[in-house]
Scaffold this active site. Structure first.
Site, PDB file in Angstrom:
ATOM      1  N   CYS A 120     -16.953  67.164 -13.471  1.00  0.00           N
ATOM      2  CA  CYS A 120     -16.387  68.507 -13.623  1.00  0.00           C
ATOM      3  C   CYS A 120     -16.850  69.169 -14.917  1.00  0.00           C
ATOM      4  CB  CYS A 120     -14.862  68.458 -13.574  1.00  0.00           C
ATOM      5  SG  CYS A 120     -14.104  67.518 -14.911  1.00  0.00           S
ATOM      6  N   ASN A 121     -17.322  68.384 -15.872  1.00  0.00           N
ATOM      7  CA  ASN A 121     -17.734  68.925 -17.166  1.00  0.00           C
ATOM      8  C   ASN A 121     -19.240  69.031 -17.342  1.00  0.00           C
ATOM      9  OD1 ASN A 121     -15.059  69.097 -18.066  1.00  0.00           O
ATOM     10  ND2 ASN A 121     -15.090  66.955 -18.737  1.00  0.00           N
TER      11      ASN A 121
END
Length: 443
Positions: free
Chosen positions: A56-57
């Site tokens: 997600c990052n």
């Protein structure tokens, strides 16, 4: 002379790339990753090994290649076409690292120093899974295996030598903490949260909410998976999770103030058209990348995504500054140690191979001399000893000089020149020098 191969890292992370770009380039399935990487290797022979990490990052691609600039342009071009993003837009968002910088970056990622939440422990598992998948599918080999293995060794040293991961937190724990704080500030006493998704992020979020004393209404497209997680957690938290049908989503989002969404869906699952105007404030946390909640056009809904938690993470970082400084020192030392170790992989076997060539040449000439009658057979053993001493004396100073330069920049071209002059194949020199520790780092 053939250009030496090295490490290249192409990074699109929360540090340089906004979430709207990250969610476009995110890879949703392992099959999508496999197909993309296989095509890269087929179409560009300079890509000798490759690993792709998608969280997600960040979306990051680690490559072993002799051509940094051409490979970088090729990969970004292919990614821009696959994800329908302008090349220039994608290129300006990419952080590029080569050789020692790439090593340092991967070590920082593995040690969670490059995460939104410094000290979080999820990234190590995500990197292991990414590496294992690529290794199992013959997308990477000995060189990236060495890099990833040392990255985990570095991460372990950071954990063991600092308190950076004590009371470990994550994006999920930050979201739960922030939500709890917002409800308290707004005088909302009924601790109920709607949680959508039962993957790693959804599971972690549920655990943190339960720790704060919340009751959870859990939804997932596959209801059976939600029931399994609920059964697991209810045994510990006194039946505080109730599984709802996914079809109830449009109703539930308009009934409760607190909602968390963490699914692997590639499109919005909560649409603005589903949102009703109610008389209470709502706090929604979209922990998915790509995002799953369409931005609602109602003022009383406060929507947070993973990047919005950066400020909370920065406050956490300030409190851990001493440990972070120490962690970076450890990463720096491991980067140097790994670089020296790589050099030794070329120096030590090269010296051994040179001695072997000298010995074989001496013994071959000794055997020829005896056959031709230049030397009596009974002298063979003594002459062999003399020859052995002679080539040892001859190679003594070159051996010392080679070891002296083993950790210097000029070592690589010297090693390659010697291998070319003496016709020494790289695989012959290196094949037995590294035992892949694939099993030990994954289990």
């Amino acid at each position: 002379m053939e250009q030496l191969a090295g490490f290249l890292a192409i990074s699109f992370s929360h540090k340089s790339t906004q979430i709207d770009i990250r969610e476009k380039i995110a890879f949703s399935t392992t099959q999508e990753i496999k197909s993309f990487l296989q095509n890269l290797k087929i179409e560009n022979k300079n890509i000798q090994e490759v690993v792709l990490l998608s969280t997600c990052n960040r979306v990051e691609i680690y490559i072993y290649t002799p051509e940094f600039e051409d490979t970088k342009k090729f990969v970004i071009t292919k990614l821009s076409k696959k994800k329908s993003i302008d090349f220039e837009e994608l290129q300006k968002n990419a952080d590029i690292y080569t050789n020692q910088e790439a090593i340092h970056h991967v070590f920082c990622v593995a040690s969670s120093l490059d995460s939104i939440v410094v000290g979080e422990t999820q990234i190590a598992g995500q990197l292991k899974s990414a590496y294992k998948f690529c290794f199992d599918n013959q997308l990477c080999g000995k060189n990236l295996t060495r890099l990833i293995h040392f990255a985990f060794r570095c991460a372990a040293a950071v954990r063991n030598s600092t308190q950076i991961s004590n009371n470990s937190i994550s994006v999920a724990s930050l979201a739960a903490k922030e939500a709890n704080s917002l409800l308290e500030k707004n005088g909302i006493k009924d601790k109920i949260a709607v949680v959508i998704g039962v993957g790693e992020m959804g599971s972690l979020t549920s655990k943190h909410l339960l720790h704060y004393g919340y009751r959870i209404l859990l939804l997932n497209r596959n209801k059976q998976k939600a029931l399994v997680l609920a059964e697991e957690l209810n045994s510990e938290y006194n039946d505080k999770i109730e599984v709802k049908n996914f079809s109830e989503l449009p109703t539930l989002i308009n009934q409760y103030p607190l909602l968390f969404c963490a699914t692997s869906a590639t499109q919005f699952i909560i649409l603005d058209s589903m949102v009703e105007d109610v008389d209470f404030k709502r706090f929604w946390f979209d922990l998915s990348v790509p995002r799953n909640i369409q931005n609602p056009q109602i003022d009383k809904i406060h929507l947070f995504d993973v990047d919005d938690l950066q400020q909370v993470a920065d406050e956490n970082l300030e409190s851990r500054k001493k440990n972070t400084i120490k962690a970076y020192e450890i990463v720096g030392q491991h980067t140097l140690d790994f670089s020296k170790w790589l050099q030794s992989l070329g120096i030590d076997p090269l010296i051994k191979k040179l001695r072997e060539l000298a010995k074989n040449a001496s013994l071959k000439e000794l055997e020829r001399s005896i056959k031709k009658g230049f030397l009596p057979k009974e002298y063979e053993e003594n002459v062999a000893k003399i020859l052995h001493s002679a080539f040892n004396v001859f190679l003594h100073q070159p051996t010392i000089n080679l070891k002296k330069i083993s950790d210097k920049e000029e070592a690589d071209p010297i090693i390659e020149a010697l291998k070319t002059i003496f016709d020494i194949n790289d695989e012959v020199v290196l094949i037995n020098r590294y035992k892949c520790e694939y099993d030990t780092i994954l289990h």
